[in-house]
Design a protein around this motif. Structure first.
Motif, PDB file in Angstrom:
ATOM      1  N   ALA A  42     -10.640 -48.437   3.709  1.00  0.00           N
ATOM      2  CA  ALA A  42      -9.959 -48.428   2.414  1.00  0.00           C
ATOM      3  C   ALA A  42      -9.716 -47.007   1.934  1.00  0.00           C
ATOM      4  N   VAL A  43     -10.678 -46.112   2.160  1.00  0.00           N
ATOM      5  CA  VAL A  43     -10.526 -44.715   1.752  1.00  0.00           C
ATOM      6  C   VAL A  43      -9.400 -44.039   2.534  1.00  0.00           C
ATOM      7  N   PRO A  47      -5.271 -42.737  -1.187  1.00  0.00           N
ATOM      8  CA  PRO A  47      -5.547 -41.318  -1.452  1.00  0.00           C
ATOM      9  C   PRO A  47      -6.365 -41.087  -2.721  1.00  0.00           C
ATOM     10  N   LEU A  48      -6.498 -42.098  -3.577  1.00  0.00           N
ATOM     11  CA  LEU A  48      -7.242 -41.926  -4.819  1.00  0.00           C
ATOM     12  C   LEU A  48      -8.752 -42.144  -4.636  1.00  0.00           C
ATOM     13  N   LEU A 273     -25.536 -48.422   0.247  1.00  0.00           N
ATOM     14  CA  LEU A 273     -24.431 -48.799  -0.634  1.00  0.00           C
ATOM     15  C   LEU A 273     -23.416 -47.663  -0.690  1.00  0.00           C
ATOM     16  N   PRO A 274     -22.185 -47.895  -0.288  1.00  0.00           N
ATOM     17  CA  PRO A 274     -21.169 -46.839  -0.394  1.00  0.00           C
ATOM     18  C   PRO A 274     -20.850 -46.544  -1.853  1.00  0.00           C
ATOM     19  N   ARG A 275     -20.823 -45.277  -2.199  1.00  0.00           N
ATOM     20  CA  ARG A 275     -20.533 -44.863  -3.574  1.00  0.00           C
ATOM     21  C   ARG A 275     -19.152 -44.228  -3.601  1.00  0.00           C
ATOM     22  N   LEU A 276     -18.270 -44.798  -4.399  1.00  0.00           N
ATOM     23  CA  LEU A 276     -16.877 -44.358  -4.433  1.00  0.00           C
ATOM     24  C   LEU A 276     -16.555 -43.725  -5.778  1.00  0.00           C
TER      25      LEU A 276
END
Length: 463
Positions: A42-43, A47-48, A273-276
């Motif tokens: 997703a990243v 681009p945001l 846990l991925p931190r976005l």
């Protein structure tokens, strides 16, 4: 029959699975590795979005972050906090430890160098070592080796015979199981004609067909049990002593530790846990963008916001469900499998106000680290076994543990049948049918009473 056209209006309701809802469902059932792969994809497409590494502070320009729910306290423990419960054990990366063991190939090449100081024979021995599998068996014939080396087959066979007789451990360079066991027996001067017949009929030994073996060898039961005991002391796969198998590492999604109040603390493993964060760098230039670019940016903004909210909701749902699981299974934390209670997805779903399918997705591919070890969340859902005395029901896992303990105490003169096990369990307040005992015994990988009696007799005679 009259035909006519009519215009009718109907009102109905239906559940529509939007792409956002489907994404939330997928995130909920993802394990840690699947979630990490999904977020990174997703990243790359948005681009945001930016992934923030653990311990790194988010930029001030970020519009939103994936929040991390705080710990939850479960039900109070029925005994004091357990000793040695590591608070963060398993949370970090695993350090690579130096392994001083050499590989099977390196060991075999050393043996070849010691046995064959001369260059021509050493070359043949090294070729043989290159064709060893993980068990230490030679997976190439003398004819194939001779063809590859361009020399005579007799010369290869002679070198191979020397290796088989002298290489350590005994059994190295064998062609199959019977050959491996025969080489070890020959090294100790025990390969007599009777044992050779047994080795030629290993399938009969695997089926425990002792009657046929007695007829073929002419030995009585005691003599055959003596041979069996001698074979059992051999190493069927000598090459595995040099195997380097990586540990099967599981990163827990949740930690359960004792708190200062005599209860239990449930918290998420933030490292899994991925931190976005959502970048605001592009928003200042929106006015100067073309219409198509503004629409694309708006779509990216909406998608990023939804993903951050979905990750936050996923984390909170996992924490809520896990806290309820250990509120019900607090006895497991203090007593182990004996304290495991019957529990279904439906009862947990009703308690936390979620659908049963949601709880099923939450517990799929998720692991929890407890003072009793690391378990899959699904492990704590077990069927109920009714109590014979009308008391509380028992969990299937705790009953299996009792069966294993009963069978671990068996001796050659007191082997329990399935009926005997059912009777012993009934004395302990567990009402279980004989066929259910047999099913649980087979699930534990335990042989029948006849097979266990034979193995105990063989072990007694071999000792």
């Amino acid at each position: 029959m009259n035909l006519s056209l009519k215009l009718q209006m109907r009102q109905s309701q239906s559940l529509v699975m939007t792409p956002q809802l489907l994404q939330s469902i997928r995130l909920l059932q993802f394990g840690a590795m699947e979630l990490d792969a999904f977020v990174r994809q997703a990243v790359e497409q948005n681009p945001l979005l930016e992934v923030v590494a653990p311990g790194r502070k988010a930029k001030d320009t970020s519009a939103a972050t994936h929040s991390e729910p705080g710990p939850a306290d479960s039900a109070p423990a029925r005994s004091g906090p357990l000793q040695g419960a590591g608070a963060e054990r398993g949370a970090g990366g695993v350090e690579d430890l130096a392994d001083e063991r050499i590989s099977l190939l390196a060991h075999a090449l050393r043996e070849v160098a010691d046995i064959f100081p001369g260059a021509p024979e050493r070359r043949i021995g090294e070729a043989c070592a290159m064709h060893l599998d993980d068990t230490g068996y030679l997976r190439a014939s003398a004819a194939d080796l001779a063809a590859d080396l361009g020399i005579g087959q007799d010369r290869v066979s002679a070198c191979l015979l020397t290796l088989r007789m002298r290489a350590e451990p005994a059994g190295l360079f064998a062609t199959d199981l019977a050959d491996c066991l025969g080489l070890q027996l020959a090294r100790h001067g025990r390969l007599d004609p009777v044992i050779a017949i047994v080795l030629d009929n290993l399938p009969l030994l695997a089926r425990r067909d002792f009657q046929t073996l007695r007829r073929l060898t002419g030995e009585d039961e005691d003599g055959l049990m003596d041979i069996l005991g001698e074979i059992r002391r051999l190493d069927p796969k000598p090459g595995l002593a040099f195997a380097r198998q990586p540990a099967d590492i599981v990163a827990p999604d949740v930690f359960v530790t004792a708190n200062s109040r005599g209860g239990w603390r449930v918290r998420l493993n933030t490292r899994s846990l991925p931190r976005l964060i959502i970048q605001n760098d592009y928003t200042s230039a929106v006015d100067t963008m073309a219409e198509g670019d503004r629409a694309y940016l708006a779509q990216c903004q909406q998608s990023a916001s939804w993903l951050v909210k979905s990750l936050d909701q996923r984390a909170r749902t996992i924490l809520k469900v896990t806290s309820e699981i250990f509120r019900r299974q607090d006895a497991f934390l203090t007593r182990g499998v004996d304290g495991l209670k019957p529990m279904t997805l439906a009862c947990v779903a009703d308690a936390v106000g979620l659908h049963e399918s949601t709880v099923s997705r939450v517990t799929a591919n998720k692991y929890v680290q407890t003072p009793r070890g690391t378990f899959e969340l699904k492990y704590f859902f077990t069927n109920a076994i009714s109590a014979s005395d009308g008391g509380d029901a028992h969990s299937a896992e705790s009953v299996k543990l009792r069966i294993r303990r009963l069978l671990d105490e068996e001796t050659a003169g007191a082997v329990l049948s399935d009926d005997d096990i059912a009777e012993r369990l009934k004395e302990q307040g567990i009402d279980l049918a004989r066929r259910t005992v047999a099913k649980y015994r087979e699930a534990l990988g335990i042989a029948s009473s006849i097979q266990r009696r034979r193995e105990l007799n063989a072990a007694r005679l071999a000792s």
